[in-house]
Design an enzyme around this catalytic site. Structure first.
Site, PDB file in Angstrom:
ATOM      1  N   TYR A 202       8.831   5.482  -9.804  1.00  0.00           N
ATOM      2  CA  TYR A 202       8.851   5.459  -8.336  1.00  0.00           C
ATOM      3  C   TYR A 202       9.109   6.868  -7.778  1.00  0.00           C
ATOM      4  O   TYR A 202       8.441   7.323  -6.837  1.00  0.00           O
ATOM      5  CB  TYR A 202       9.947   4.488  -7.912  1.00  0.00           C
ATOM      6  CG  TYR A 202      10.140   4.269  -6.441  1.00  0.00           C
ATOM      7  CD1 TYR A 202       9.287   3.445  -5.723  1.00  0.00           C
ATOM      8  CD2 TYR A 202      11.215   4.854  -5.772  1.00  0.00           C
ATOM      9  CE1 TYR A 202       9.496   3.207  -4.371  1.00  0.00           C
ATOM     10  CE2 TYR A 202      11.438   4.620  -4.432  1.00  0.00           C
ATOM     11  CZ  TYR A 202      10.576   3.799  -3.725  1.00  0.00           C
ATOM     12  OH  TYR A 202      10.792   3.574  -2.394  1.00  0.00           O
TER      13      TYR A 202
ATOM     14  N   SER B 185      10.416   9.052  -0.466  1.00  0.00           N
ATOM     15  CA  SER B 185      11.745   8.469  -0.688  1.00  0.00           C
ATOM     16  C   SER B 185      12.692   9.517  -1.244  1.00  0.00           C
ATOM     17  O   SER B 185      12.279  10.397  -2.018  1.00  0.00           O
ATOM     18  CB  SER B 185      11.627   7.328  -1.695  1.00  0.00           C
ATOM     19  OG  SER B 185      12.908   6.950  -2.136  1.00  0.00           O
TER      20      SER B 185
ATOM     21  N   LYS C  28       6.710   9.029  -5.416  1.00  0.00           N
ATOM     22  CA  LYS C  28       7.150   9.398  -4.063  1.00  0.00           C
ATOM     23  C   LYS C  28       7.150  10.909  -3.861  1.00  0.00           C
ATOM     24  O   LYS C  28       6.900  11.389  -2.750  1.00  0.00           O
ATOM     25  CB  LYS C  28       8.544   8.815  -3.794  1.00  0.00           C
ATOM     26  CG  LYS C  28       8.554   7.308  -3.631  1.00  0.00           C
ATOM     27  CD  LYS C  28       7.574   6.838  -2.559  1.00  0.00           C
ATOM     28  CE  LYS C  28       7.892   5.472  -1.993  1.00  0.00           C
ATOM     29  NZ  LYS C  28       6.856   5.010  -1.050  1.00  0.00           N
TER      30      LYS C  28
HETATM   31  P1  NAI Z   1       8.949  -4.268   1.597  1.00  0.00           P
HETATM   32  O1  NAI Z   1       8.868  -4.836   0.235  1.00  0.00           O
HETATM   33  O2  NAI Z   1       9.509  -5.123   2.678  1.00  0.00           O
HETATM   34  O3  NAI Z   1       7.524  -3.750   2.109  1.00  0.00           O
HETATM   35  C1  NAI Z   1       6.509  -3.303   1.272  1.00  0.00           C
HETATM   36  C2  NAI Z   1       5.243  -4.054   1.638  1.00  0.00           C
HETATM   37  O4  NAI Z   1       4.143  -3.500   0.910  1.00  0.00           O
HETATM   38  C3  NAI Z   1       5.332  -5.525   1.281  1.00  0.00           C
HETATM   39  O5  NAI Z   1       5.097  -6.321   2.431  1.00  0.00           O
HETATM   40  C4  NAI Z   1       4.266  -5.709   0.218  1.00  0.00           C
HETATM   41  O6  NAI Z   1       3.634  -6.972   0.243  1.00  0.00           O
HETATM   42  C5  NAI Z   1       3.314  -4.587   0.539  1.00  0.00           C
HETATM   43  N1  NAI Z   1       2.487  -4.196  -0.622  1.00  0.00           N
HETATM   44  C6  NAI Z   1       2.898  -4.033  -1.909  1.00  0.00           C
HETATM   45  N2  NAI Z   1       1.864  -3.708  -2.682  1.00  0.00           N
HETATM   46  C7  NAI Z   1       0.771  -3.660  -1.886  1.00  0.00           C
HETATM   47  C8  NAI Z   1      -0.603  -3.353  -2.115  1.00  0.00           C
HETATM   48  N3  NAI Z   1      -1.046  -3.054  -3.341  1.00  0.00           N
HETATM   49  N4  NAI Z   1      -1.456  -3.374  -1.058  1.00  0.00           N
HETATM   50  C9  NAI Z   1      -1.011  -3.689   0.191  1.00  0.00           C
HETATM   51  N5  NAI Z   1       0.276  -3.997   0.458  1.00  0.00           N
HETATM   52  C10 NAI Z   1       1.162  -3.975  -0.563  1.00  0.00           C
HETATM   53  O7  NAI Z   1       9.813  -2.918   1.466  1.00  0.00           O
HETATM   54  P2  NAI Z   1      10.141  -1.755   2.536  1.00  0.00           P
HETATM   55  O8  NAI Z   1      11.533  -1.352   2.282  1.00  0.00           O
HETATM   56  O9  NAI Z   1       9.729  -2.148   3.898  1.00  0.00           O
HETATM   57  O10 NAI Z   1       9.213  -0.567   1.994  1.00  0.00           O
HETATM   58  C11 NAI Z   1       8.229   0.078   2.754  1.00  0.00           C
HETATM   59  C12 NAI Z   1       7.973   1.460   2.157  1.00  0.00           C
HETATM   60  O11 NAI Z   1       9.138   2.260   2.323  1.00  0.00           O
HETATM   61  C13 NAI Z   1       7.682   1.436   0.664  1.00  0.00           C
HETATM   62  O12 NAI Z   1       6.706   2.410   0.357  1.00  0.00           O
HETATM   63  C14 NAI Z   1       9.016   1.835   0.052  1.00  0.00           C
HETATM   64  O13 NAI Z   1       8.868   2.401  -1.221  1.00  0.00           O
HETATM   65  C15 NAI Z   1       9.485   2.854   1.097  1.00  0.00           C
HETATM   66  N6  NAI Z   1      10.903   3.129   1.048  1.00  0.00           N
HETATM   67  C16 NAI Z   1      11.812   2.167   1.455  1.00  0.00           C
HETATM   68  C17 NAI Z   1      13.147   2.472   1.433  1.00  0.00           C
HETATM   69  C18 NAI Z   1      14.174   1.519   1.929  1.00  0.00           C
HETATM   70  O14 NAI Z   1      15.372   1.916   1.985  1.00  0.00           O
HETATM   71  N7  NAI Z   1      13.808   0.309   2.307  1.00  0.00           N
HETATM   72  C19 NAI Z   1      13.653   3.761   0.905  1.00  0.00           C
HETATM   73  C20 NAI Z   1      12.625   4.707   0.575  1.00  0.00           C
HETATM   74  C21 NAI Z   1      11.301   4.368   0.634  1.00  0.00           C
END
Ligand code: NAI
Length: 302
Positions: free
Chosen positions: A166, A153, A170
């Protein structure tokens, strides 16, 4: 050129029950990969859980004619990581592609950040990647093939208020990516990282719906899928993907200043030269810096 496909390949996407992970899983499956859809099913801050999201996405893939297995283990424990890889091997016989995407947020200004907020975030993002990657990497080494994509990130690469936990996790993933790229080289394991910007439940408060429309999660997926493909020709690199813009982050090293009798005042007086970006290099690995140093200290090059 032919379209990119993953026929015969098995992919694990962690956190694929929604947001970015769901888009990655769907696209990999559309293009022929058999996909383990892992998701704990908790809230954005990592509370709770349930098998609904992983199963829904696995069903969605199947309804589109693809093959998927739902998995609800947590990436946050060593046992969970092993179980996720076992799901892939039991269901599909191998693992070729791993997208470490699962994530949670526990933001707090640093002066208010308590150890539980640090541990939970490190456990999912950074240790989570270790937990799933280690068993997958062992398997990939044996089979002489692997593609690993870690989700970093700009909050870590560039910094963002309230995200010390975080951001550290990251940026830790960038270090993991670079080392695994070196260790995986001989076994044709390519390891890269993505830093996405996307409108998901994690960022909806940040964007608002109007701006959010520009940052569709599906626009991050082409980069992830390219890095997951057989043809990808880089390893150990970090790319940004946001609203259809794809770009590369890199670590540069300035030429700097050399003085074999360096003093504190020398550093002060040459600060501009030390910081000057003109003529920077982008070393492939730590030996790239050592080569530069050898050139200056032993070879006499400036
Ligand atoms: P999101 O919250 O929709 O997706 C994250 C998913 O990970 C969720 O479905 C959640 O249930 C699952 N999760 C959480 N803890 C878990 C665990 N211990 N074991 C298995 N699954 C688990 O959020 P998003 O935005 O789709 O994030 C996806 C990745 O992208 C994350 O790593 C986030 O930090 C990263 N990210 C997202 C950004 C954005 O602009 N949306 C920016 C930079 C990084």
């Amino acid at each position: 050129m032919a379209d990119i496909g993953y026929d015969g390949k098995v992919a694990i996407v962690t956190g694929a029950g929604g947001g970015l992970g769901r888009e990655h899983a769907l696209e990999l499956a559309r293009r022929g990969a058999r996909v383990v859809v892992n998701d704990l099913g908790g809230s954005v801050d990592g509370e709770g859980g349930g098998d609904g999201p992983a199963q829904a996405v696995a069903k969605e893939i199947e309804s589109l004619g693809g093959e998927a297995a739902a998995d609800t283990n947590s990436v946050a424990t060593v046992e969970g990581g092993a179980a996720i890889v076992k799901t892939a091997i039991d269901a599909f016989g191998t693992v070729d592609i791993l997208v470490n995407n699962a994530g949670i947020l526990r933001d707090k200004a640093f002066h208010n950040m308590t150890p539980d907020l640090v541990d939970a975030v490190l456990d999912v993002h950074l240790r989570g990647a270790f937990n799933v990657t280690r068993p997958a990497f062992v398997h990939m080494r044996e089979q002489g093939y692997g593609r690993i994509i870690n989700t970093s990130s700009n909050s870590g690469i560039l910094g963002n208020f309230g995200q010390a936990n975080y951001g550290a996790a990251k940026m830790g993933l960038v270090g993991l990516t670079r080392v695994l790229a070196i260790e995986g080289r001989r076994a044709n394991i390519k390891v890269n990282a993505v830093a996405p910007v996307a409108y998901t439940r994690m960022t909806e408060a940040l964007f608002g719906a109007e701006l959010g429309e520009k940052f569709e999660a599906r626009l991050v997926t082409p980069l992830v899928c390219w890095l997951a493909s057989e043809d990808v020709d880089v390893s150990g690199e970090v790319y940004s993907a946001a609203g259809g813009v794809v770009a590369r982050f890199f670590v540069g090293l300035t030429p700097g200043y050399y003085n074999p009798d360096l003093t504190v005042e020398d550093v002060r007086d040459h600060w501009g030269e030390i910081r000057d970006e003109e003529g920077y290099i982008v070393p492939d690995d730590s030996s790239g810096e050592l080569q530069k140093l050898a050139g200056i200290l032993v070879g006499g090059a400036g």
